[in-house]
Design an enzyme around this catalytic site. Structure first.
Site, PDB file in Angstrom:
ATOM      1  N   GLU A 258      -5.197  -1.782  -1.440  1.00  0.00           N
ATOM      2  CA  GLU A 258      -5.648  -2.687  -0.364  1.00  0.00           C
ATOM      3  C   GLU A 258      -7.064  -2.613   0.300  1.00  0.00           C
ATOM      4  O   GLU A 258      -7.363  -1.301   0.136  1.00  0.00           O
ATOM      5  CB  GLU A 258      -4.334  -2.344   0.972  1.00  0.00           C
ATOM      6  CG  GLU A 258      -3.082  -2.674   0.619  1.00  0.00           C
ATOM      7  CD  GLU A 258      -1.921  -2.489   1.800  1.00  0.00           C
ATOM      8  OE1 GLU A 258      -2.545  -2.200   2.899  1.00  0.00           O
ATOM      9  OE2 GLU A 258      -0.906  -2.561   1.407  1.00  0.00           O
ATOM     10  N   HIS A 276      -0.101  -6.966   4.675  1.00  0.00           N
ATOM     11  CA  HIS A 276       0.253  -5.595   5.364  1.00  0.00           C
ATOM     12  C   HIS A 276       0.444  -5.979   6.729  1.00  0.00           C
ATOM     13  O   HIS A 276      -0.064  -5.402   7.842  1.00  0.00           O
ATOM     14  CB  HIS A 276      -0.762  -4.631   5.123  1.00  0.00           C
ATOM     15  CG  HIS A 276      -0.123  -3.086   5.314  1.00  0.00           C
ATOM     16  ND1 HIS A 276      -0.531  -2.112   4.562  1.00  0.00           N
ATOM     17  CD2 HIS A 276       0.714  -2.570   6.288  1.00  0.00           C
ATOM     18  CE1 HIS A 276       0.293  -1.065   4.841  1.00  0.00           C
ATOM     19  NE2 HIS A 276       1.059  -1.551   5.996  1.00  0.00           N
TER      20      HIS A 276
END
Ligand code: NAD
Ligand code: MLT
Length: 524
Positions: A258, A276
């Site tokens: 990420e 997320h």
């Protein structure tokens, strides 16, 4: 105190910190920028984006606390922080409900193809038949990890009239029963579930827990939701299973890398993705930021942090009794470290009286901290005391006795070296720290941060006068004198509190006085 906020957190937390410290917000720092910046700060606050590596921790020479405004601490090298005595705190409950609600939102989105239908309709196409959904009522939801988020998902799914099963070997049957969840082995969960949702931490044992082999057990009608951590599922295997229609669909909020701007999971329409967002609600962010801000301030003030992940929890009640003894324990350790000779190999810490009824981990850490303070670069505290002692091969034994002669409580450190045993003991009187014993001698001195001369000698007329002459000639003022003897004209210990330090030359003069055996200058 200076606090560095390296990921965006709610203003609610920033305001709390600003009342107490200088707060700098520097978002999106590259690893090398963080390494060159962190040396100025006592606290670092992050979410999941900033990687707090061992190098960052090493560069954070002043760091006392690393705060994670969220649950997962997989972006922090906790072991490295622990070794350096840095407290790591998180906010384990602040975003639980938001993460559970996001999971339910993704599950219903999967069941009813909501994101796909939304996209198609907005492209100007009215296509109802492609989006035939499924009810979740009476379907089996398999929950991997029945902790905070998993339990809240269970509560909500129960309201949707789902059948609940879970795999989590580390929770009690009673906890599962209260949630009306049946605990089953992993294989059974994979085979029986219509929806599978992951709520595990990312650890060595959970990394890649769901791979091709596990996906092969899943029903072709099953849908998988991952709102926990990317590395839990093999992304390639999941994408392949969905593509080959061996799994009906997936919803993924978290990725192995990420931020994820491209992923094999983006390629299939039956996989829903969100960036997320599990904890991205105003409520969760405010609570998580407030929780970590309060803990940073607690650490700055020497109070135990509520959600420390690497320091033992100490109740307020225990702390209120032990707090004055922490200073004594540190002084006892510091004194012994300045008196010992030879190679240190073991330490025994004795707690007598009232303090023996409490968890004495803080006192042990304080003794070790005092003992190693002068001889090590490391900051030794509750977080790393055991590690530092073990690294040095120092055998630490604790002993507790509820009885205590003369004092309500007494803390004694007995250090064994190749040259023998050195003992010091201290207590608290009228809220102040007192050293009351050195080896076999009892007396009462109050550490003031100044100098003390400790001298073993034979108790006979003229010895004290001879020492006083040397200090007087050197213009060293004696502010207090204590003498303790084993018997008249026998072995004795003199302790002089000095306003000025003694030079080596004067110490040698004292040592040359007949019947003086030792002369040690300590700072206490
Ligand atoms: P938790 O610690 O309360 O629960 C984790 C559960 O997993 C525990 O009950 C534990 O017993 C179980 N577990 C651990 N190892 C296991 C194993 N090997 N096999 C089976 N069970 C195991 O954590 P939580 O607060 O419920 O959070 C769960 C996960 O969700 C974490 O990874 C957290 O970082 C993540 N999370 C993500 C978001 C988001 O924004 N997407 C938000 C909150 C939490
Ligand atoms: C967490 O672990 O708390 C979540 O992933 C949310 C976040 O990163 O803030």
């Amino acid at each position: 105190m200076k606090v560095l906020i390296a990921d965006r957190i709610s203003e609610k937390g920033i305001d709390i910190l600003r009342n107490y410290a200088q707060v700098d917000i520097k978002l999106g720092l590259k690893p090398e920028e963080l390494i060159s910046t962190i040396g100025d700060y006592e606290a670092l606050v992050v979410r999941s984006q900033t990687k707090v590596s061992a190098e960052v921790i090493e560069a954070g020479k002043r760091l006392q606390v690393i705060a994670r405004a969220g649950v997962g601490i997989d972006n922090i090298d906790v072991e490295a922080a622990t070794r350096r005595g840095i407290v790591v705190v998180n906010a384990p409950t602040g975003n639980t409900i938001s993460a559970a609600e996001h999971t339910i939102a993704l599950m219903l989105s999967l069941a009813r193809h909501i994101p796909q239908a939304n996209a198609v309709l907005k492209s100007g196409v009215w296509r109802r038949s492609d989006f035939m959904g499924t009810e979740v009522r009476d379907k089996t939801l398999g929950i991997l990890g029945l902790g905070n988020v998993g339990s809240e998902v269970a509560r909500r799914a129960r309201g949707l009239q789902m059948k609940l099963i879970a795999y989590d070997p580390f929770i009690s049957i009673d906890h599962a029963r209260k949630l009306q969840v049946e605990l089953v082995p992993l294989k059974q969960l994979l085979k029986e579930s219509d929806f599978i949702t992951l709520h595990l931490p990312l650890t060595d044992s959970t990394k890649g827990l769901i791979g091709a082999k596990e996906l092969a057990l899943v029903k072709p009608t099953a849908r998988i939701i991952n709102c926990a951590r990317g590395g839990l599922i093999d992304e390639e295997a999941l994408a392949k299973a969905v593509k080959e229609k061996r799994v009906a669909g997936a919803a993924v909020d978290v990725f192995s890398t990420e931020p994820a701007t491209e992923s094999v999971l983006f390629e299939d329409d039956n996989i829903i993705v969100t960036p997320h967002l599990g904890a991205s609600t105003t409520e969760a962010q405010a609570t998580a930021a407030r929780d970590v801000a309060e803990q940073v301030i607690d650490v700055f003030n020497g109070r135990p942090a509520r959600y420390s992940v690497n320091a033992p929890f100490i109740s307020v009640e225990t702390l209120s009794v032990l707090a004055p003894f922490i200073k004594v324990a540190g002084n006892v350790g510091k004194l012994v470290s300045q008196l010992i000779e030879g190679q240190m190999n073991a330490i025994q810490i004795k707690y007598n009286g009232e303090i023996s009824n409490y968890d004495t981990d803080t006192l042990k850490a304080a003794v070790l901290g005092g003992l190693l303070e002068e001889i090590s670069e490391e900051r030794v505290n509750l977080v790393n005391a055991n590690i530092v002692a073990a690294q040095r091969g120092l055998n630490v034994v604790e002993q507790k006795e509820s009885t205590c002669e003369n004092y309500a409580s007494l803390i004694t450190a007995e250090v064994t070296t190749s040259a023998g045993v050195t003992t010091a003991a201290g207590t608290v009187m009228r809220g102040e720290s007192h050293i009351v014993r050195v080896n076999n001698y009892w007396f009462d001195i109050m550490p003031t941060g100044g100098y003390f001369l400790l001298s073993d000698h034979l108790d006979r007329p003229g010895v004290l006068g001879a020492v006083g002459k040397i200090t007087g000639d050197a213009d060293i003022n004696i502010s207090a004198m204590h003498v303790s003897r084993l018997k008249p004209r026998g072995q004795a210990l003199m302790i002089l509190a000095l306003d000025e330090p003694l030079l080596e030359e004067q110490r040698q003069q004292i040592l040359s006085i007949p019947d003086i055996y030792t002369a040690k200058l300590v700072k206490l």
